[in-house]
Design a protein around this motif. Structure first.
Motif, PDB file in Angstrom:
ATOM      1  N   ARG A  10       2.019 -46.000 -21.979  1.00 29.57           N
ATOM      2  CA  ARG A  10       2.372 -44.436 -21.729  1.00 29.57           C
ATOM      3  C   ARG A  10       1.931 -44.029 -20.459  1.00 29.57           C
ATOM      4  O   ARG A  10       2.686 -43.414 -19.507  1.00 29.57           O
ATOM      5  CB  ARG A  10       2.461 -43.471 -22.799  1.00 29.57           C
ATOM      6  N   VAL A  11       0.677 -44.063 -20.179  1.00 23.70           N
ATOM      7  CA  VAL A  11       0.045 -43.738 -19.256  1.00 23.70           C
ATOM      8  C   VAL A  11       0.406 -44.560 -17.842  1.00 23.70           C
ATOM      9  O   VAL A  11       0.703 -43.902 -16.815  1.00 23.70           O
ATOM     10  CB  VAL A  11      -1.526 -43.829 -19.405  1.00 23.70           C
ATOM     11  N   ARG A  12       0.465 -45.788 -18.173  1.00 23.57           N
ATOM     12  CA  ARG A  12       1.265 -46.805 -17.134  1.00 23.57           C
ATOM     13  C   ARG A  12       2.473 -46.406 -16.608  1.00 23.57           C
ATOM     14  O   ARG A  12       2.623 -46.212 -15.321  1.00 23.57           O
ATOM     15  CB  ARG A  12       0.988 -48.167 -17.711  1.00 23.57           C
ATOM     16  N   HIS A  13       3.168 -46.243 -17.548  1.00 22.90           N
ATOM     17  CA  HIS A  13       4.335 -45.682 -17.209  1.00 22.90           C
ATOM     18  C   HIS A  13       4.534 -44.244 -16.495  1.00 22.90           C
ATOM     19  O   HIS A  13       5.194 -44.394 -15.458  1.00 22.90           O
ATOM     20  CB  HIS A  13       5.277 -45.242 -18.337  1.00 22.90           C
ATOM     21  N   ALA A  14       3.720 -43.538 -17.077  1.00 21.16           N
ATOM     22  CA  ALA A  14       3.887 -42.110 -15.947  1.00 21.16           C
ATOM     23  C   ALA A  14       3.118 -42.332 -14.811  1.00 21.16           C
ATOM     24  O   ALA A  14       3.791 -41.754 -13.718  1.00 21.16           O
ATOM     25  CB  ALA A  14       2.794 -41.194 -16.906  1.00 21.16           C
ATOM     26  N   LEU A  15       2.167 -42.966 -14.618  1.00 16.57           N
ATOM     27  CA  LEU A  15       1.550 -43.129 -13.191  1.00 16.57           C
ATOM     28  C   LEU A  15       2.382 -43.910 -12.420  1.00 16.57           C
ATOM     29  O   LEU A  15       2.576 -43.662 -11.115  1.00 16.57           O
ATOM     30  CB  LEU A  15       0.229 -44.086 -13.471  1.00 16.57           C
ATOM     31  N   LEU A  16       3.005 -45.148 -13.009  1.00 15.74           N
ATOM     32  CA  LEU A  16       3.976 -45.801 -12.108  1.00 15.74           C
ATOM     33  C   LEU A  16       5.261 -45.065 -11.517  1.00 15.74           C
ATOM     34  O   LEU A  16       5.824 -45.033 -10.515  1.00 15.74           O
ATOM     35  CB  LEU A  16       4.436 -47.177 -12.913  1.00 15.74           C
ATOM     36  N   PHE A  17       5.750 -44.282 -12.465  1.00 10.64           N
ATOM     37  CA  PHE A  17       6.854 -43.609 -12.342  1.00 10.64           C
ATOM     38  C   PHE A  17       6.641 -42.551 -11.078  1.00 10.64           C
ATOM     39  O   PHE A  17       7.369 -42.583 -10.382  1.00 10.64           O
ATOM     40  CB  PHE A  17       7.428 -42.499 -13.744  1.00 10.64           C
ATOM     41  N   GLU A  18       5.511 -41.852 -11.210  1.00  9.12           N
ATOM     42  CA  GLU A  18       5.105 -40.922 -10.074  1.00  9.12           C
ATOM     43  C   GLU A  18       4.804 -41.663  -8.803  1.00  9.12           C
ATOM     44  O   GLU A  18       5.311 -41.085  -7.865  1.00  9.12           O
ATOM     45  CB  GLU A  18       4.272 -39.954 -10.558  1.00  9.12           C
ATOM     46  N   LEU A  78      16.961 -37.435 -11.242  1.00 13.71           N
ATOM     47  CA  LEU A  78      17.754 -37.797 -12.365  1.00 13.71           C
ATOM     48  C   LEU A  78      18.271 -39.370 -12.300  1.00 13.71           C
ATOM     49  O   LEU A  78      18.063 -40.269 -13.144  1.00 13.71           O
ATOM     50  CB  LEU A  78      19.031 -37.248 -12.497  1.00 13.71           C
ATOM     51  N   ILE A  79      18.713 -39.830 -11.046  1.00 10.30           N
ATOM     52  CA  ILE A  79      19.036 -41.073 -10.760  1.00 10.30           C
ATOM     53  C   ILE A  79      18.013 -42.140 -10.836  1.00 10.30           C
ATOM     54  O   ILE A  79      18.092 -43.108 -11.493  1.00 10.30           O
ATOM     55  CB  ILE A  79      19.806 -41.129  -9.689  1.00 10.30           C
ATOM     56  N   TYR A  80      17.099 -41.761 -10.073  1.00  7.97           N
ATOM     57  CA  TYR A  80      15.552 -42.469 -10.196  1.00  7.97           C
ATOM     58  C   TYR A  80      15.060 -42.769 -11.484  1.00  7.97           C
ATOM     59  O   TYR A  80      14.506 -43.841 -11.821  1.00  7.97           O
ATOM     60  CB  TYR A  80      14.759 -41.893  -9.318  1.00  7.97           C
ATOM     61  N   GLY A  81      14.971 -41.633 -12.338  1.00  9.28           N
ATOM     62  CA  GLY A  81      14.591 -41.661 -13.660  1.00  9.28           C
ATOM     63  C   GLY A  81      15.129 -42.742 -14.612  1.00  9.28           C
ATOM     64  O   GLY A  81      14.527 -43.631 -15.215  1.00  9.28           O
ATOM     65  N   PHE A  82      16.590 -42.654 -14.759  1.00 12.24           N
ATOM     66  CA  PHE A  82      17.464 -43.570 -15.164  1.00 12.24           C
ATOM     67  C   PHE A  82      17.216 -45.037 -14.698  1.00 12.24           C
ATOM     68  O   PHE A  82      16.728 -45.760 -15.760  1.00 12.24           O
ATOM     69  CB  PHE A  82      18.810 -43.106 -15.035  1.00 12.24           C
ATOM     70  N   LEU A  83      17.060 -45.407 -13.550  1.00 14.97           N
ATOM     71  CA  LEU A  83      16.947 -46.650 -12.772  1.00 14.97           C
ATOM     72  C   LEU A  83      15.436 -47.054 -13.163  1.00 14.97           C
ATOM     73  O   LEU A  83      15.163 -48.254 -13.550  1.00 14.97           O
ATOM     74  CB  LEU A  83      17.239 -46.785 -11.415  1.00 14.97           C
ATOM     75  N   PHE A  84      14.553 -46.245 -12.986  1.00  8.54           N
ATOM     76  CA  PHE A  84      13.115 -46.770 -13.426  1.00  8.54           C
ATOM     77  C   PHE A  84      12.935 -46.996 -14.757  1.00  8.54           C
ATOM     78  O   PHE A  84      12.148 -48.081 -14.917  1.00  8.54           O
ATOM     79  CB  PHE A  84      12.237 -45.677 -12.863  1.00  8.54           C
ATOM     80  N   ILE A 143      15.175 -48.455 -16.750  1.00  2.18           N
ATOM     81  CA  ILE A 143      15.409 -49.548 -17.144  1.00  2.18           C
ATOM     82  C   ILE A 143      14.711 -50.621 -16.682  1.00  2.18           C
ATOM     83  O   ILE A 143      14.535 -51.506 -17.534  1.00  2.18           O
ATOM     84  CB  ILE A 143      17.095 -49.699 -16.525  1.00  2.18           C
ATOM     85  N   ALA A 144      14.203 -50.467 -15.506  1.00  3.13           N
ATOM     86  CA  ALA A 144      13.513 -51.528 -14.967  1.00  3.13           C
ATOM     87  C   ALA A 144      12.298 -51.640 -15.609  1.00  3.13           C
ATOM     88  O   ALA A 144      11.570 -52.855 -15.947  1.00  3.13           O
ATOM     89  CB  ALA A 144      13.285 -51.196 -13.362  1.00  3.13           C
ATOM     90  N   TYR A 145      11.573 -50.618 -15.838  1.00  4.40           N
ATOM     91  CA  TYR A 145      10.210 -50.640 -16.746  1.00  4.40           C
ATOM     92  C   TYR A 145      10.378 -51.156 -18.088  1.00  4.40           C
ATOM     93  O   TYR A 145       9.494 -52.017 -18.326  1.00  4.40           O
ATOM     94  CB  TYR A 145       9.790 -49.234 -16.716  1.00  4.40           C
ATOM     95  N   ASP A 146      11.378 -50.942 -18.727  1.00  2.46           N
ATOM     96  CA  ASP A 146      11.701 -51.634 -19.866  1.00  2.46           C
ATOM     97  C   ASP A 146      11.881 -53.046 -19.855  1.00  2.46           C
ATOM     98  O   ASP A 146      11.574 -53.793 -20.823  1.00  2.46           O
ATOM     99  CB  ASP A 146      12.661 -50.818 -20.785  1.00  2.46           C
ATOM    100  N   ARG A 147      12.417 -53.557 -18.860  1.00  5.26           N
ATOM    101  CA  ARG A 147      12.568 -55.165 -18.682  1.00  5.26           C
ATOM    102  C   ARG A 147      11.256 -55.492 -18.190  1.00  5.26           C
ATOM    103  O   ARG A 147      11.028 -56.564 -18.759  1.00  5.26           O
ATOM    104  CB  ARG A 147      13.813 -55.143 -17.536  1.00  5.26           C
ATOM    105  N   MET A 148      10.569 -54.935 -17.398  1.00  2.00           N
ATOM    106  CA  MET A 148       9.178 -55.633 -16.745  1.00  2.00           C
ATOM    107  C   MET A 148       8.167 -55.480 -18.112  1.00  2.00           C
ATOM    108  O   MET A 148       7.338 -56.379 -18.014  1.00  2.00           O
ATOM    109  CB  MET A 148       8.713 -54.668 -15.581  1.00  2.00           C
ATOM    110  N   PHE A 149       8.103 -54.424 -18.636  1.00  2.00           N
ATOM    111  CA  PHE A 149       7.148 -54.118 -19.921  1.00  2.00           C
ATOM    112  C   PHE A 149       8.020 -54.028 -21.196  1.00  2.00           C
ATOM    113  O   PHE A 149       7.701 -52.894 -21.910  1.00  2.00           O
ATOM    114  CB  PHE A 149       6.084 -53.073 -19.382  1.00  2.00           C
ATOM    115  N   PRO A 150       8.602 -55.023 -21.997  1.00  2.00           N
ATOM    116  CA  PRO A 150       9.340 -54.582 -22.975  1.00  2.00           C
ATOM    117  C   PRO A 150       8.195 -54.454 -24.166  1.00  2.00           C
ATOM    118  O   PRO A 150       7.208 -54.895 -24.221  1.00  2.00           O
ATOM    119  CB  PRO A 150       9.808 -56.061 -23.141  1.00  2.00           C
TER     120      PRO A 150
END
Length: 144
Positions: free
Chosen positions: A7-15, A119-125, A127-134
């Protein structure tokens, strides 16, 4: 379930990815210097993160007091979303207007564009994150 580390990786990568796109993109779209849009991006992300924490704690406390539960119906979720965004707009519009030396109307339009981007970025990010880090199969609950 995802681990705290994930979750920390997700938040940092997201930002980080958002700011890498937002800063040059918004500088171009809004005809502003990139360093100004960097300040807006970092300040907005920081304010949104803090507001998210505070708002959700207050909202859940209010739900518990008023309803005796934190269970959210669809109507409550919609109200939650609009109230969160309204609070964020109240905080960000004056800051954007002041920092960029623009009017409140221009700042509101800019903020609406920023919200649309996120909104658009969060949706796409996501999806990509879930595929890269299932999430591992062992971590997902099984259907009964």
């Amino acid at each position: 379930m995802r681990t705290i580390r994930d979750r920390v990786r997700h938040a940092l990568l997201f930002e980080a990815v958002a700011l890498a796109i937002f800063i040059p993109g918004s500088a171009l779209v809004f005809d502003q210097p990139a360093n100004h849009m960097g300040v807006i991006g970092v300040a907005s992300a920081t304010i949104a993160t803090i507001w998210n924490f505070v708002f959700n704690a207050l909202f859940d406390r209010a739900m518990l007091r008023l309803r005796g539960s934190v269970h959210k119906t669809m109507a409550i979720r919609i109200a939650h979303t609009f109230l969160f965004e309204a609070g964020l707009v109240v905080m960000l519009i004056p800051m954007i207007a002041w920092y960029l030396d623009i009017g409140l109307w221009a700042a509101l339009l800019m903020d609406l564009a920023i919200v649309t981007f996120y909104l658009i970025y969060g949706f796409l990010f996501n999806i990509a994150y879930d595929r890269m880090f299932p999430v591992s199969a062992a971590a997902t609950p099984r259907s009964a």
